[in-house]
Each structure stands twice: as C-alpha cells, then as structure tokens.
Design a protein around this motif. Structure first.
Motif, mmCIF file in Angstrom:
data_model
loop_
_atom_site.group_PDB
_atom_site.id
_atom_site.type_symbol
_atom_site.label_atom_id
_atom_site.label_comp_id
_atom_site.label_asym_id
_atom_site.label_seq_id
_atom_site.Cartn_x
_atom_site.Cartn_y
_atom_site.Cartn_z
ATOM 1 N N HIS A 23 0.828 -1.205 0.000
ATOM 2 C CA HIS A 23 0.000 0.000 0.000
ATOM 3 C C HIS A 23 0.868 1.262 0.000
ATOM 4 C CE1 HIS A 23 -3.771 -2.005 0.191
ATOM 5 N NE2 HIS A 23 -3.534 -2.586 1.336
ATOM 6 N N ASP A 37 -5.286 1.370 6.743
ATOM 7 C CA ASP A 37 -4.859 0.199 7.514
ATOM 8 C C ASP A 37 -4.649 0.512 8.987
ATOM 9 O OD1 ASP A 37 -5.138 -1.751 5.695
ATOM 10 O OD2 ASP A 37 -3.050 -1.833 5.069
ATOM 11 N N HIS A 47 -6.210 -1.958 11.110
ATOM 12 C CA HIS A 47 -5.454 -3.172 11.447
ATOM 13 C C HIS A 47 -4.618 -2.940 12.702
ATOM 14 C CE1 HIS A 47 -6.821 -4.423 7.691
ATOM 15 N NE2 HIS A 47 -5.786 -4.145 6.937
ATOM 16 N N HIS A 89 -12.907 -1.245 6.009
ATOM 17 C CA HIS A 89 -12.432 -1.959 4.831
ATOM 18 C C HIS A 89 -13.572 -2.408 3.924
ATOM 19 C CE1 HIS A 89 -8.265 -1.881 6.063
ATOM 20 N NE2 HIS A 89 -7.970 -2.399 4.885
ATOM 21 N N HIS A 129 -6.521 1.814 -2.277
ATOM 22 C CA HIS A 129 -6.292 0.818 -1.226
ATOM 23 C C HIS A 129 -7.346 -0.290 -1.299
ATOM 24 C CE1 HIS A 129 -4.981 -0.220 3.018
ATOM 25 N NE2 HIS A 129 -6.035 -0.993 2.824
ATOM 26 N N ASP A 155 -7.097 -4.396 -2.274
ATOM 27 C CA ASP A 155 -7.500 -5.445 -1.338
ATOM 28 C C ASP A 155 -8.510 -6.419 -1.951
ATOM 29 O OD1 ASP A 155 -5.856 -4.476 0.572
ATOM 30 O OD2 ASP A 155 -7.395 -3.748 1.936
HETATM 31 ZN ZN LIG Z 1 -6.263 -2.949 3.696
#
Ligand SMILES: [Zn+2]
Ligand SMILES: [Zn+2]
Length: 177
Positions: free
Chosen positions: A6, A36, A39, A83, A112, A116
C-alpha cells in the motif's frame, strides 16, 4: 494486501498523478496507507501491544505459513468496517465534494480498497491456459474458479501464473476442504 504494498502503490500513484504537488501526493499516501490504521488498532487492542513497530513486524510475518516450531500468537483478520467499500467510499467521496482539496485522499482510499479486492477470478491468463476445463480433473460441467495452489497466506506467490489454476468446485473441495 501487505502494508508495504500500500505504501509503494499509493506513492507511485501520487507521484504519477501529481508530479508537482507534493502535498497532494502526501494526502494520497495518507489515504492509501491510513486505511490500515484499523489493522493497527485491532492488533493493539487484541495483543495489548501499542508499539507501532511491533504491529509493523507482525504484519511482516502474519501471512506466512506457520512452522511447527512457531508458537507466536496470531490475532486473526484485522479488518474493521472501514475496509468495506460500501461504507468508506461514500464517506471519502462525499467529503471531497464538500472539500475538493481532499480528492487525493479519496483516490488513495479507493486505490487501497481496489488492491484489497480478490482479483483472482479475473486472471485471464489462467482461463486461456485452461481453455474451459478444470485443470485438475478436466471437467467442463462444473463451475470453474481460479485458485491458488499454495495460498499466499501460506507463503505461495501472489501473482505467479504457476501458483494459479482453474479448478472446478469439486476439486476445490477435495483439496482445500
Ligand atoms: Zn487494507
Ligand atoms: Zn475438477
């Protein structure tokens, strides 16, 4: 998709789109990488470790196949609602309608989410090679899908043609359960 990917992809897209506007490039990278953060937050909440460097290292090995001697804990998929394209894209594209300076951010977020996506099924190289047959049992009668022979999360190559095959449903179930 790996964080590293990314960072690189949004940087490249930013420089290509805005060669003379480093601030816009930075904004695009912020969008392309910042998504992200979920995450990181989920990792930190689950592991109790808030050091960004630990999260970065974790991202480096969490997709790899687990060796027998590997006792490190894993924390499952680290995705939040951000996401989901249906949640995030209307937000960022709506924001850039109100504040047009945010357009690079919206582009970064879109890039992004696109990276994904599972592009596997669209790999025409595999479809051409298989010519309508299951590459394992040869059938033409069942639904066919592109599969990874060694899934990337177990260390298989993501893009290599040799690691992809067109298989029918039954073969997929027999091998992967
Ligand atoms: Zn991602
Ligand atoms: Zn088959």
């Amino acid at each position: 998709m790996r964080l590293r990917t990314h960072v690189l992809s949004s940087l490249l897209a930013g420089v290509a789109l805005y060669p003379r506007a480093p601030r816009r490039v930075a904004l695009l990278v912020a969008g392309g990488v910042g998504l992200d953060i979920d995450h990181y937050l989920i990792y930190a909440l689950r592991s109790g470790n808030w050091k960004p460097l630990s999260a970065w290292r974790y991202d480096g090995w969490r997709h790899m196949a687990r060796a027998a001697s590997d006792t490190r804990r894993r924390y499952g998929p680290l995705r939040s609602a951000f996401h989901h394209a249906g949640v995030t894209l209307p937000i960022v594209w709506g924001l850039q309608l109100v504040w047009p300076v945010l357009r690079p951010l919206a582009l970064g977020v879109t890039l992004h989410l696109a990276l994904d996506l599972p592009f596997l099924r669209l790999d025409w190289r595999v479809w051409r090679r298989a010519a309508g047959h299951c590459e394992r049992c040869g059938t033409t009668k069942r639904r066919l899908d592109v599969v990874y022979l060694v899934p990337p999360r177990h260390g298989g190559a993501s893009w290599a043609l040799e690691n992809r095959a067109l298989w029918c449903r039954r073969c997929r179930l027999q091998v992967f359960g």
